[in-house]
Design an enzyme around this catalytic site. Structure first.
Site, short mmCIF file in Angstrom:
data_model
loop_
_atom_site.label_atom_id
_atom_site.label_comp_id
_atom_site.label_asym_id
_atom_site.label_seq_id
_atom_site.Cartn_x
_atom_site.Cartn_y
_atom_site.Cartn_z
N HIS A 105 -62.01 95.00 16.93
CA HIS A 105 -60.85 95.88 16.77
C HIS A 105 -59.58 95.12 17.10
CE1 HIS A 105 -62.88 99.84 16.25
NE2 HIS A 105 -63.87 99.21 16.86
N ASP A 161 -66.53 93.85 19.56
CA ASP A 161 -65.94 95.19 19.65
C ASP A 161 -64.49 95.08 20.11
OD1 ASP A 161 -65.86 97.88 19.23
OD2 ASP A 161 -67.05 98.43 20.98
N ASP A 191 -56.62 96.28 17.85
CA ASP A 191 -55.93 96.82 19.02
C ASP A 191 -56.75 96.69 20.30
OD1 ASP A 191 -57.80 98.64 18.13
OD2 ASP A 191 -56.61 100.41 18.63
N HIS A 220 -67.45 93.00 13.68
CA HIS A 220 -66.99 94.22 14.36
C HIS A 220 -66.06 93.83 15.51
CE1 HIS A 220 -67.97 98.61 15.33
NE2 HIS A 220 -67.07 98.24 16.24
N HIS A 264 -68.83 103.72 12.07
CA HIS A 264 -69.23 103.75 13.47
C HIS A 264 -70.30 104.84 13.62
CE1 HIS A 264 -65.74 101.29 14.49
NE2 HIS A 264 -66.13 101.27 15.76
N GLU A 276 -73.73 104.77 18.21
CA GLU A 276 -73.26 104.12 19.44
C GLU A 276 -73.51 105.03 20.63
OE1 GLU A 276 -69.18 102.18 21.36
OE2 GLU A 276 -69.04 103.47 19.60
N GLY A 321 -63.91 106.51 16.18
CA GLY A 321 -63.55 107.63 17.04
C GLY A 321 -64.80 108.27 17.59
#
Length: 387
Positions: free
Chosen positions: A28, A307, A30, A26, A215, A218, A188
Site C-alpha cells: 500500500h 502490505d 499510504d 501487495h 482483499h 484476511e 477496507g
C-alpha cells in the site's frame, strides 16, 4: 569405491536476500512512507495532528499503534499518512520514494496500490491523483536505475469497500490501463462490507478484460474468499490467508483439503500473503505458525508481500528473513515465491516471461554461484572448499 560428500542446501545470508531479485504484489502506497517524509510533508502542509514530529519517534509510534491490537489506533496511522498526501507534489514524492526504496531492497517488479478517492481533500481530481502517482513511479524508476537498481512499478487503483465509488474507480483504472495502472482492487473492513456490493465494478472490468484483485480472507474468513472468487471473479486474493481454515492436518500428518481450498490450489489462484501484517491482525501467532509454511509445502500459488512497510516496520527482504528463520528456506524457496509472484502479475504474459527468464532466474543463478564458489562441493573421499 570412493565416498562422496553431499552438497548441503544453502541458507542465504541477509545480504543475499536483499540482493535477490524479488517481486511484490501487495504493497500500500499510504502504508509505506518514510517517517522523515511524513514529518516534512506535514510541516509543509501545516498538518499539526502528528503524534510525534521526530522521525525516529514517529516510526516507533506507527509500529506500536499497528501492534496495539486496537483497530482505532491502527486506522489512525493511515489518517496521518493519507493526511499528508493531498497535493500533487506530495503524491509525486511519496511514489518516487516508494519506487526507490523497493528497488534498493532488491525488488525488480512491484504492484503498489492506493485509493485515489482518499487524496481529494486538497482539490485534486481523480485523474490528477493518478497522474501524479504515475509520474512519481516513473521518476523513482529512473532514479533507481541511475543508482544501479532496476525496477518496474505498476499501480493498482483501490476502491474502498465501505464507500460507493467502486465503479468510478474501476472505470478510472481502465482509463489508465496503458499508462501505468495495471489493475484494480477493493480494500477496507471485510465484515459487513462484502465484495458482492461492488459487482457492477467487477462486471465492468471483466467486460473490459481487465485485471483485479480483492482483499479477502484476511479477517473475515472463507465466506469472503468464496464470494471474491465465485461471485466476483477475482484474479488474485489479497491476503487469502484464511484459506487455511479449509485445510485439515490429521494427527498422522496427512492433509485433507476442503473443496474451496482444492479449488484455489487447482486453479492456481495467487495468494498475496503478508506474514508480518498477518501477525499484527491475528491471523497467526508467530512466523513459525504462519500458514505460509503449509501452503508452500502443498504448492499453492503463494506469494510473499509487505502490505504496509511503515506500519509493520518491514521490507520484502525482512519478510523473507523471517521465513528463512522460521522454515529454513533457501534461495531456491525465495526464487519459487518470486517466480510465483511474477507469474501472477497483471502485465502481459510475454513481459512476465521476460522478467522471469532475463532478470529473476539469472539473478538467483548468480547468487547460487557465489555460494557454490565459497561453500562445500561434491568430492571423492573428502570435503574441500573452493576459494
Amino acid at each position: 569405491m570412493t565416498s562422496q560428500t553431499v552438497l548441503p542446501r544453502s541458507t542465504p545470508s541477509r545480504d543475499q536476500i536483499r540482493r535477490a531479485p524479488k517481486v511484490l504484489l501487495h504493497d500500500h502506497l499510504d502504508g509505506g512512507l518514510r517517517p522523515s517524509t511524513v514529518v516534512e510533508l506535514a510541516r509543509d502542509a501545516g498538518y499539526t495532528r502528528l503524534p510525534e514530529t521526530d522521525p525516529d519517534k514517529l516510526a516507533l509510534w506507527f509500529r506500536e499503534a499497528a501492534d496495539s491490537g486496537s483497530l482505532e489506533r491502527y486506522l489512525e496511522t493511515f489518517s496521518h499518512t493519507v493526511g499528508v498526501m493531498q497535493t500533487r507534489d506530495a503524491l509525486v514524492r511519496v511514489a518516487r520514494e516508494c519506487a526507490e526504496d523497493l528497488a534498493a531492497d532488491g525488488v525488480v517488479y512491484a504492484e503498489v496500490r492506493y485509493a485515489p478517492e482518499q487524496h481529494l481533500e486538497g482539490g485534486l481530481s481523480l485523474e490528477e491523483v493518478v497522474e501524479a502517482v504515475n509520474e512519481g513511479f516513473r521518476e523513482g524508476e529512473r532514479a533507481a536505475l541511475a543508482a544501479g537498481h532496476r525496477i518496474r512499478v505498476g499501480a493498482l487503483l483501490t476502491a474502498m469497500r465501505h464507500a460507493a465509488r467502486s465503479l468510478e474507480i474501476a472505470e478510472l483504472a481502465n482509463q489508465y490501463r496503458d499508462a501505468g495502472v495495471v489493475g484494480f482492487d477493493i480494500a477496507g473492513a471485510e465484515a459487513g462490507h462484502p465484495p458482492t456490493r461492488h459487482l457492477d465494478a467487477f462486471e465492468f472490468l471483466k467486460r473490459e478484460n481487465n485485471h483485479f484483485t480483492i482483499h479477502a480472507g484476511e479477517a473475515f474468513g472463507l465466506p469472503s474468499i468464496w464470494q471474491a472468487l465465485q461471485w466476483c471473479g477475482a484474479d488474485r486474493l489479497g491476503h487469502g490467508v484464511r484459506i487455511i481454515d479449509d485445510i485439515q492436518v490429521r494427527e498422522d500428518g496427512t492433509v485433507r483439503l476442503g473443496r474451496l481450498a482444492s479449488y484455489v490450489r487447482d486453479k492456481r489462484i495467487p495468494l498475496e500473503l503478508c506474514p508480518s501484517s498477518n501477525l499484527q491482525t491475528g491471523a497467526a501467532s508467530s512466523y513459525a505458525e504462519h500458514p505460509i509454511g503449509l501452503l508452500r509445502r502443498l504448492l499453492f500459488r503463494a506469494t510473499v508481500n509487505t502490505d504496509n512497510r511503515l506500519m509493520s516496520h518491514t521490507s520484502l527482504s525482512q519478510e523473507f528473513e523471517h521465513l528463512v528463520d522460521a522454515f529454513g528456506y533457501t534461495l531456491d524457496d525465495i526464487q519459487w515465491f518470486s517466480v510465483n509472484a511474477m507469474k501472477s502479475a497483471f502485465i502481459p504474459f510475454d513481459e512476465r516471461l521476460a522478467m522471469i527468464n532475463d532478470v529473476i532466474k539469472p539473478g538467483y543463478a548468480a547468487l547460487k554461484s557465489e555460494w557454490l564458489f565459497q561453500g562445500p562441493v561434491v568430492t571423492s573421499g573428502f570435503a574441500e572448499r573452493k576459494g
